[in-house]
Design a protein around this motif. Sequence first.
Motif, short mmCIF file in Angstrom:
data_model
loop_
_atom_site.label_atom_id
_atom_site.label_comp_id
_atom_site.label_asym_id
_atom_site.label_seq_id
_atom_site.Cartn_x
_atom_site.Cartn_y
_atom_site.Cartn_z
N ALA A 18 -26.01 21.67 -12.61
CA ALA A 18 -26.32 22.19 -11.28
C ALA A 18 -27.47 23.18 -11.42
CB ALA A 18 -25.10 22.89 -10.70
N PHE A 31 -27.43 19.25 -7.52
CA PHE A 31 -26.54 18.71 -8.55
C PHE A 31 -27.04 17.34 -9.00
CE2 PHE A 31 -24.17 21.22 -5.49
CZ PHE A 31 -23.58 22.18 -6.30
N GLY A 52 -24.73 26.89 -6.95
CA GLY A 52 -25.68 26.28 -7.89
C GLY A 52 -25.53 26.80 -9.31
N LEU A 56 -20.12 21.87 -12.94
CA LEU A 56 -20.03 20.54 -12.35
C LEU A 56 -19.24 19.63 -13.28
CD1 LEU A 56 -20.99 18.71 -9.99
CD2 LEU A 56 -22.99 18.15 -11.41
N VAL A 61 -17.91 20.55 -7.97
CA VAL A 61 -18.44 21.81 -8.46
C VAL A 61 -17.40 22.90 -8.24
CG1 VAL A 61 -19.63 22.40 -6.28
CG2 VAL A 61 -20.38 23.42 -8.43
N VAL A 72 -19.50 17.43 -4.31
CA VAL A 72 -20.92 17.57 -3.98
C VAL A 72 -21.46 16.37 -3.20
CG1 VAL A 72 -21.29 19.05 -5.99
CG2 VAL A 72 -21.79 16.61 -6.18
#
Length: 102
Positions: A18, A31, A52, A56, A61, A72
């Motif tokens: 990410a 992602f 962010g 992941l 996430v 995501v």
Amino acid sequence: MPRLVRVAAASDVPPGTARELMADDQVVALFNVDGEFYALDGVCPHAGGPLGEGTLRGTVVTCPWHGWQFDVKTGENCLNRRMLHKRFPVKVEGPDVFVEFP
Ligand code: FES
């Protein structure tokens, strides 16, 4: 009118990772899931954590602050599928990744 904004080189976000970035005056979480790119509003709706910078795993996430999880692909909160986090369409053209803003 929607705006397509280049946000990254595809090679900057390897599969399974990410990235937090700013684009169109918004924090965006980008992602890479097995070569497919997805983008969410980068600000976690719980308390503003940086999605962010989350971990992941597959399409999920995990927010680094308190562990809320989102798919995501769909923006769905994993504990409450009716809670949808904002998504942005993503396009890859050549080596570049673009996010579409409304
Ligand atoms: S800010 Fe993301 S889980 Fe709390």
